[in-house]
Design a protein around this motif. Structure first.
Motif, PDB file in Angstrom:
ATOM      1  N   SER A  66       1.018  -1.225  -0.018  1.00  0.00           N
ATOM      2  CA  SER A  66      -0.195   0.281  -0.039  1.00  0.00           C
ATOM      3  C   SER A  66       0.937   1.148   0.631  1.00  0.00           C
ATOM      4  CB  SER A  66      -1.191  -0.211   1.481  1.00  0.00           C
ATOM      5  OG  SER A  66      -0.312  -0.024   2.575  1.00  0.00           O
ATOM      6  N   LEU A  67       0.441   2.648  -0.768  1.00  0.00           N
ATOM      7  CA  LEU A  67       0.540   3.500  -1.319  1.00  0.00           C
ATOM      8  C   LEU A  67       0.756   4.840   0.395  1.00  0.00           C
ATOM      9  CD1 LEU A  67       3.084   5.117  -2.639  1.00  0.00           C
ATOM     10  CD2 LEU A  67       1.227   5.966  -3.926  1.00  0.00           C
ATOM     11  N   VAL A  68       1.697   4.790   1.090  1.00  0.00           N
ATOM     12  CA  VAL A  68       0.937   5.038   3.107  1.00  0.00           C
ATOM     13  C   VAL A  68       2.056   5.285   3.095  1.00  0.00           C
ATOM     14  CG1 VAL A  68       0.735   4.687   4.551  1.00  0.00           C
ATOM     15  CG2 VAL A  68      -0.153   2.738   3.524  1.00  0.00           C
ATOM     16  N   PHE A  69       2.397   7.166   2.370  1.00  0.00           N
ATOM     17  CA  PHE A  69       3.030   8.378   2.701  1.00  0.00           C
ATOM     18  C   PHE A  69       4.193   8.247   4.295  1.00  0.00           C
ATOM     19  CE2 PHE A  69       1.138   9.770  -1.263  1.00  0.00           C
ATOM     20  CZ  PHE A  69       2.153   9.607  -1.960  1.00  0.00           C
ATOM     21  N   HIS A  70       3.194   8.322   5.582  1.00  0.00           N
ATOM     22  CA  HIS A  70       3.824   8.536   6.671  1.00  0.00           C
ATOM     23  C   HIS A  70       3.921   7.504   7.240  1.00  0.00           C
ATOM     24  CE1 HIS A  70       0.509   6.316   8.633  1.00  0.00           C
ATOM     25  NE2 HIS A  70       0.677   6.590   9.745  1.00  0.00           N
ATOM     26  N   SER A  71       4.030   5.801   6.286  1.00  0.00           N
ATOM     27  CA  SER A  71       4.513   5.169   6.983  1.00  0.00           C
ATOM     28  C   SER A  71       5.962   4.708   6.791  1.00  0.00           C
ATOM     29  CB  SER A  71       3.696   3.926   7.140  1.00  0.00           C
ATOM     30  OG  SER A  71       4.130   2.616   7.379  1.00  0.00           O
ATOM     31  N   LEU A  72       7.492   4.617   6.927  1.00  0.00           N
ATOM     32  CA  LEU A  72       8.699   4.306   6.603  1.00  0.00           C
ATOM     33  C   LEU A  72       8.668   2.876   6.120  1.00  0.00           C
ATOM     34  CD1 LEU A  72      11.920   4.679   5.944  1.00  0.00           C
ATOM     35  CD2 LEU A  72      12.350   4.125   8.199  1.00  0.00           C
ATOM     36  N   ASP A  73       8.032   1.985   6.751  1.00  0.00           N
ATOM     37  CA  ASP A  73       7.933   0.474   7.110  1.00  0.00           C
ATOM     38  C   ASP A  73       7.361   0.054   5.455  1.00  0.00           C
ATOM     39  OD1 ASP A  73       8.420  -1.375   7.622  1.00  0.00           O
ATOM     40  OD2 ASP A  73       6.533  -2.647   8.350  1.00  0.00           O
ATOM     41  N   LYS A  74       5.706   0.893   5.209  1.00  0.00           N
ATOM     42  CA  LYS A  74       5.130   0.017   4.166  1.00  0.00           C
ATOM     43  C   LYS A  74       5.702   0.957   2.788  1.00  0.00           C
ATOM     44  CE  LYS A  74       0.961   0.458   6.888  1.00  0.00           C
ATOM     45  NZ  LYS A  74       1.174   0.249   8.147  1.00  0.00           N
ATOM     46  N   ILE A  75       6.200   2.185   3.190  1.00  0.00           N
ATOM     47  CA  ILE A  75       6.989   2.325   1.887  1.00  0.00           C
ATOM     48  C   ILE A  75       8.373   2.160   1.169  1.00  0.00           C
ATOM     49  CG2 ILE A  75       8.356   4.930   1.607  1.00  0.00           C
ATOM     50  CD1 ILE A  75       5.689   5.104   0.271  1.00  0.00           C
ATOM     51  N   THR A  76       8.092   1.759   2.267  1.00  0.00           N
ATOM     52  CA  THR A  76      10.187   0.917   2.185  1.00  0.00           C
ATOM     53  C   THR A  76       9.602   0.026   1.309  1.00  0.00           C
ATOM     54  OG1 THR A  76      11.753   1.373   3.793  1.00  0.00           O
ATOM     55  CG2 THR A  76      12.141  -0.189   2.848  1.00  0.00           C
ATOM     56  N   SER A  77       8.186  -1.758   2.207  1.00  0.00           N
ATOM     57  CA  SER A  77       8.214  -1.886   1.665  1.00  0.00           C
ATOM     58  C   SER A  77       7.445  -1.907  -0.043  1.00  0.00           C
ATOM     59  CB  SER A  77       6.769  -3.223   2.117  1.00  0.00           C
ATOM     60  OG  SER A  77       7.367  -3.360   3.006  1.00  0.00           O
ATOM     61  N   LEU A  78       7.013  -1.429  -0.318  1.00  0.00           N
ATOM     62  CA  LEU A  78       6.301  -0.699  -2.345  1.00  0.00           C
ATOM     63  C   LEU A  78       7.760  -0.853  -2.637  1.00  0.00           C
ATOM     64  CD1 LEU A  78       3.975  -0.439  -3.611  1.00  0.00           C
ATOM     65  CD2 LEU A  78       3.641   2.048  -3.309  1.00  0.00           C
ATOM     66  N   MET A  79       8.531  -0.026  -1.963  1.00  0.00           N
ATOM     67  CA  MET A  79      10.011   0.527  -2.639  1.00  0.00           C
ATOM     68  C   MET A  79      10.172  -0.872  -3.442  1.00  0.00           C
ATOM     69  SD  MET A  79      13.575   0.571  -2.456  1.00  0.00           S
ATOM     70  CE  MET A  79      14.832   1.931  -3.648  1.00  0.00           C
ATOM     71  N   LEU A  80      11.098  -1.733  -2.672  1.00  0.00           N
ATOM     72  CA  LEU A  80      11.428  -3.000  -2.326  1.00  0.00           C
ATOM     73  C   LEU A  80      10.889  -3.919  -4.062  1.00  0.00           C
ATOM     74  CD1 LEU A  80      13.093  -5.369  -1.506  1.00  0.00           C
ATOM     75  CD2 LEU A  80      11.223  -6.307  -0.352  1.00  0.00           C
ATOM     76  N   HIS A  81       9.540  -3.671  -4.206  1.00  0.00           N
ATOM     77  CA  HIS A  81       9.157  -3.743  -5.566  1.00  0.00           C
ATOM     78  C   HIS A  81       8.713  -3.123  -6.499  1.00  0.00           C
ATOM     79  CE1 HIS A  81       7.711  -6.547  -1.594  1.00  0.00           C
ATOM     80  NE2 HIS A  81       8.369  -7.557  -2.234  1.00  0.00           N
ATOM     81  N   TRP A  82       8.198  -2.162  -6.373  1.00  0.00           N
ATOM     82  CA  TRP A  82       7.915  -1.089  -7.435  1.00  0.00           C
ATOM     83  C   TRP A  82       8.950  -0.773  -8.400  1.00  0.00           C
ATOM     84  CZ3 TRP A  82       4.702   0.667 -11.097  1.00  0.00           C
ATOM     85  CH2 TRP A  82       4.849   2.019 -11.765  1.00  0.00           C
TER      86      TRP A  82
END
Length: 410
Positions: A220-236
């Motif tokens: 999920s694209l959740v801008f305030h969460s480092l964890d979620k942004i990192t996970s999205l970045m890992l794949h996108w």
């Protein structure tokens, strides 16, 4: 607000795994983890890589502060069992260590105030949004140099993830295939940028299992969460990098292949079953063998005794998930083998699909837009259906403030 409510918003591990074919893009209520009794919300707000854990109620606004505020972080770093062994010359050090931990926890609690939490979230949301806009601008302005942006972000975010995951006992997630693929992509970009074989291997990895993991794990694209942004970045981000390498190659690559002969150009641009499926399977199999030996043979006992978590445990925790329905039917001793075999089948299927994207610029571009839109929808679901209500509860707003935000009294 207790410190224990500052729950961890769990790891976003890598992995090319389809966890739940019944899942939707909407967040669901946490389900109990059968291995350790924790609650793991669905990935409507995380990423594949990422079982989001929550030991109590799962306060989503404190995920990045949990490392510094939970007593478990102290135990993870120093070892809870070590207290029983700290006696030298008849002097028991347990009380002093326990007091030190209590003091650290008390000081951390003082720092987690509603105003500070809101300020932190506003700043991280601003940085996350600005970063996304800069990435989009750079991708359009200079696609052939986009790999530089990816490289910087990957090094920074993955370094932070290693530190945080080690303290949270989630470091075995870092052995998953998505992290292996990102490391291999960095090797290609900076050490072997003109290697045509590795170029096609990374295309299969990034457009195959990494990109499809956004859907499988519902990143999920959740801008305030480092964890979620990192996970999205890992794949996108790897998917974007190989898109630029395929359709907007660097000038040096053009001189090496495109500018010499049709045969040399075909060496870089031709895709086939061999170089997009068969050859990519070779390094994948090497990773799979090493992963199996490490997780299921060498470190199996240590993982169980120390309570470490792995993607295998998460993927097979629910017998209604795709992996759970297949793997858990096998005899107990053969379940790890069944898991790895199923993993390989799914990865191979995504390699086959990558052949379509290699052949068509429009299909490739449309696919990237689709998976980004999918993650944006998951982010919207998280913000409006989960985060808003829990945020109001966690920061302790008054009834008047609640009404102004929600339009009604609780």
């Amino acid at each position: 607000m207790t410190l224990q409510s500052v729950a961890e918003a769990g790891p976003m591990t890598g992995g090319a795994t389809l966890l739940d074919d019944t899942a939707t893009s909407q967040p669901s209520t946490p389900t109990s983890h059968p291995h350790n009794g924790e609650h793991i919300p669905s990935h409507a707000h995380d990423g594949p890589g990422s079982p989001t854990h929550s030991r109590q109620t799962g306060s989503y606004i404190f995920d990045d502060l949990a490392l510094f505020s939970l007593p478990e972080a102290f135990d993870a770093a120093y070892g809870a069992d070590a207290y029983d062994e700290l006696e030298v010359d008849g002097v028991d050090f347990v009380p002093s260590l326990a007091g030190l931990r209590d003091d650290v926890v008390a000081r951390a609690r003082q720092q987690v105030t509603p105003n500070r939490v809101k300020l932190r979230d506003k700043l991280t949301f601003m940085l996350g949004t600005t970063g996304a806009l800069l990435n989009a601008y750079w991708l359009g302005w200079s696609p052939s140099t986009f790999y530089r942006v990816y490289s910087i972000e990957a090094i920074v975010l993955f370094t932070l993830r290693v530190v945080i995951y080690r303290l949270k006992k989630w470091h075995y997630y870092l052995l998953d295939f998505c992290y292996f693929s990102n490391v291999l992509l960095l090797v290609q970009l900076w050490l072997l940028p003109k290697n045509a074989i590795l170029h096609k291997v990374m295309f299969a990895y990034a457009t195959g299992p990494l990109a499809w993991s956004i859907i499988a794990f519902r990143n999920s694209l959740v801008f305030h969460s480092l964890d979620k942004i990192t996970s999205l970045m890992l794949h996108w981000m790897p998917a974007c990098v190989v898109w630029t390498l395929r359709w907007y190659p660097d000038r040096s690559v053009k001189l090496e292949y495109h500018g010499k002969s049709e045969q040399a150009k075909a060496e870089w641009t031709r895709g086939s079953l061999v170089n997009l499926v068969a050859i990519p399977l070779l390094p994948y199999l090497a990773w799979a063998i090493l992963y199996y030996i490490k997780v299921f043979v060498v470190s199996s006992t240590k993982i169980q005794e120390r309570g470490y978590e792995t993607l295998y445990q998460f993927a097979t925790a629910n017998d209604r998930s795709l992996f759970g329905r297949v793997v858990l039917r096998a005899p107990k001793r053969l379940q790890p083998v069944a898991y790895m075999a199923m993993h390989m089948v799914l990865v191979t299927l995504t390699f086959l699909l990558s052949m379509l994207f290699w052949a068509s610029f429009r299909a490739h571009t449309a696919f990237l837009i689709f998976i980004l839109s999918f993650s944006a929808y998951n982010g919207a679901s998280f913000y409006f259906e989960v985060f808003a209500h829990r945020y109001i509860d966690d920061v302790g707003l008054t009834r008047r403030e609640r009404r102004s935000l929600t339009g009604k009294l609780d």
